[in-house]
Design a protein around this motif. Structure first.
Motif, PDB file in Angstrom:
ATOM      1  N   UNK A 105      67.814  92.545  98.458  1.00 11.29           N
ATOM      2  CA  UNK A 105      66.902  91.438  98.705  1.00 11.29           C
ATOM      3  C   UNK A 105      66.610  91.303 100.199  1.00 11.29           C
ATOM      4  N   UNK A 106      67.636  91.491 101.016  1.00 13.50           N
ATOM      5  CA  UNK A 106      67.462  91.408 102.471  1.00 13.50           C
ATOM      6  C   UNK A 106      66.432  92.425 102.947  1.00 13.50           C
ATOM      7  N   UNK A 107      66.473  93.629 102.400  1.00 14.47           N
ATOM      8  CA  UNK A 107      65.538  94.677 102.811  1.00 14.47           C
ATOM      9  C   UNK A 107      64.107  94.324 102.421  1.00 14.47           C
ATOM     10  N   UNK A 108      63.932  93.760 101.235  1.00 17.84           N
ATOM     11  CA  UNK A 108      62.585  93.370 100.806  1.00 17.84           C
ATOM     12  C   UNK A 108      62.055  92.249 101.697  1.00 17.84           C
ATOM     13  N   UNK A 109      62.893  91.278 102.004  1.00 15.38           N
ATOM     14  CA  UNK A 109      62.459  90.159 102.840  1.00 15.38           C
ATOM     15  C   UNK A 109      62.135  90.639 104.254  1.00 15.38           C
ATOM     16  N   UNK A 110      62.896  91.593 104.753  1.00 11.92           N
ATOM     17  CA  UNK A 110      62.575  92.154 106.074  1.00 11.92           C
ATOM     18  C   UNK A 110      61.214  92.841 106.057  1.00 11.92           C
ATOM     19  N   UNK A 111      60.907  93.556 104.967  1.00 13.55           N
ATOM     20  CA  UNK A 111      59.591  94.192 104.863  1.00 13.55           C
ATOM     21  C   UNK A 111      58.491  93.138 104.748  1.00 13.55           C
ATOM     22  N   UNK A 112      58.771  92.053 104.042  1.00 11.98           N
ATOM     23  CA  UNK A 112      57.802  90.968 103.929  1.00 11.98           C
ATOM     24  C   UNK A 112      57.455  90.411 105.306  1.00 11.98           C
ATOM     25  N   UNK A 134      64.223  77.801 100.018  1.00 15.00           N
ATOM     26  CA  UNK A 134      63.092  78.730 100.071  1.00 15.00           C
ATOM     27  C   UNK A 134      63.544  80.164  99.799  1.00 15.00           C
ATOM     28  N   UNK A 135      64.633  80.576 100.429  1.00 13.97           N
ATOM     29  CA  UNK A 135      65.163  81.913 100.164  1.00 13.97           C
ATOM     30  C   UNK A 135      65.556  82.060  98.701  1.00 13.97           C
ATOM     31  N   UNK A 136      66.242  81.052  98.171  1.00  7.53           N
ATOM     32  CA  UNK A 136      66.638  81.112  96.777  1.00  7.53           C
ATOM     33  C   UNK A 136      65.454  81.237  95.842  1.00  7.53           C
ATOM     34  N   UNK A 137      64.357  80.580  96.203  1.00  5.59           N
ATOM     35  CA  UNK A 137      63.156  80.678  95.377  1.00  5.59           C
ATOM     36  C   UNK A 137      62.645  82.119  95.326  1.00  5.59           C
ATOM     37  N   UNK A 138      62.752  82.851  96.422  1.00  8.76           N
ATOM     38  CA  UNK A 138      62.369  84.266  96.414  1.00  8.76           C
ATOM     39  C   UNK A 138      63.399  85.110  95.684  1.00  8.76           C
ATOM     40  N   UNK A 139      64.669  84.763  95.833  1.00  8.95           N
ATOM     41  CA  UNK A 139      65.723  85.566  95.205  1.00  8.95           C
ATOM     42  C   UNK A 139      65.643  85.509  93.687  1.00  8.95           C
ATOM     43  N   UNK A 140      64.948  84.506  93.156  1.00 12.22           N
ATOM     44  CA  UNK A 140      64.740  84.454  91.720  1.00 12.22           C
ATOM     45  C   UNK A 140      64.017  85.667  91.187  1.00 12.22           C
ATOM     46  N   UNK A 141      63.235  86.331  92.032  1.00  5.18           N
ATOM     47  CA  UNK A 141      62.558  87.574  91.648  1.00  5.18           C
ATOM     48  C   UNK A 141      63.358  88.817  92.012  1.00  5.18           C
ATOM     49  N   UNK A 195      77.090  85.368  92.759  1.00  6.44           N
ATOM     50  CA  UNK A 195      77.698  85.470  94.087  1.00  6.44           C
ATOM     51  C   UNK A 195      76.953  84.656  95.142  1.00  6.44           C
ATOM     52  N   UNK A 196      75.764  84.175  94.809  1.00  5.11           N
ATOM     53  CA  UNK A 196      75.003  83.384  95.767  1.00  5.11           C
ATOM     54  C   UNK A 196      75.665  82.027  95.965  1.00  5.11           C
ATOM     55  N   UNK A 197      75.484  81.466  97.157  1.00  2.00           N
ATOM     56  CA  UNK A 197      76.055  80.145  97.387  1.00  2.00           C
ATOM     57  C   UNK A 197      75.268  79.075  96.631  1.00  2.00           C
ATOM     58  N   UNK A 198      75.828  77.891  96.622  1.00  2.83           N
ATOM     59  CA  UNK A 198      75.285  76.794  95.817  1.00  2.83           C
ATOM     60  C   UNK A 198      73.815  76.509  96.151  1.00  2.83           C
ATOM     61  N   UNK A 199      73.483  76.411  97.431  1.00  2.09           N
ATOM     62  CA  UNK A 199      72.114  76.050  97.817  1.00  2.09           C
ATOM     63  C   UNK A 199      71.117  77.141  97.463  1.00  2.09           C
ATOM     64  N   UNK A 200      71.515  78.398  97.600  1.00  2.00           N
ATOM     65  CA  UNK A 200      70.625  79.480  97.185  1.00  2.00           C
ATOM     66  C   UNK A 200      70.385  79.433  95.683  1.00  2.00           C
TER      67      UNK A 200
END
Length: 206
Positions: free
Chosen positions: A119-126, A17-24, A33-38
């Motif tokens: 990305x962490x900052x955007x997700x925290x705002x979300x 789910x996080x990786x799906x958001x990180x696509x944007x 640098x992201x791990x395999x599952x992301x």
């Protein structure tokens, strides 16, 4: 599709789910640098976007957007479709919407892995702004469009004022609702057979 749909269409685990958001949110070497599952989640994000962009019903929806919005018609449809996903939620999920969003926020907050700071900052705002629930009503849709407008201006210099398209959503509501409910089951079916690409468990960045 916008963020709510991307999360619902993910595999039911936090990294997909996080990786799906990180696509944007993540580009270039940060992706490596992201791990395999992301990265599996990112790949799923791209598959969703490719299927959506090439679908005839989505093209029909874009044609319902007034020409003055030009290249931004796809963004408007992404957001409008997220609203219609909430409206039709019981057709596409066995979980209540409130339970689903609560699980998402809790899992993202408690995720122990590393993601890029931007990305962490955007997700925290979300999470703080409960963006996913904002799609419930038209006022929330308008707020989402204003938020996206700021990002577009920062990235591209365009100030299109996407929220001025809200009368189009109201005018075309029944047509867009019909489009969405024709399209979304086909997207779900596509993902049920889609295979993630193979890539190394961890890439090296020089």
């Amino acid at each position: 599709m916008n963020w709510l749909a991307h999360i619902l269409l993910s595999e039911p685990n936090v990294e997909n789910r996080l990786g799906n958001l990180l696509g944007d949110l993540v580009k270039g070497r940060d992706l490596d640098r992201l791990n395999y599952e992301l990265r599996r989640g990112v790949a799923r994000h791209y598959a969703i976007d490719k299927f959506t962009d090439n679908h005839a019903t989505v093209r029909t929806s874009k044609q319902r957007i007034d020409r003055e919005y030009g290249k931004f018609a796809g963004i408007l449809i992404d957001v409008f479709y997220d609203h219609l996903l909430v409206k039709n939620w019981d057709l596409y999920s066995d979980r209540s919407f409130a339970d689903f969003t609560s699980e998402i926020y809790n899992s993202f907050q408690n995720y122990p892995g590393e993601i890029p700071q931007v990305a962490k900052e955007v997700i925290e705002r979300m999470i703080d702004g409960d963006w996913l629930s904002s799609y419930r009503d038209l006022a929330g849709v308008e707020h989402a469009l204003n938020r996206i407008d700021v990002r577009i201006q920062a990235r591209m210099g365009d100030r299109i004022k996407l929220a001025t398209a809200m009368p189009i959503l109201e005018r075309e509501y029944s047509n867009l609702d019909r489009d969405f409910n024709a399209f979304f089951p086909e997207l779900q079916a596509h993902l049920s057979t889609w295979q993630h690409p193979e890539f190394p468990a961890r890439s090296r960045v020089g």
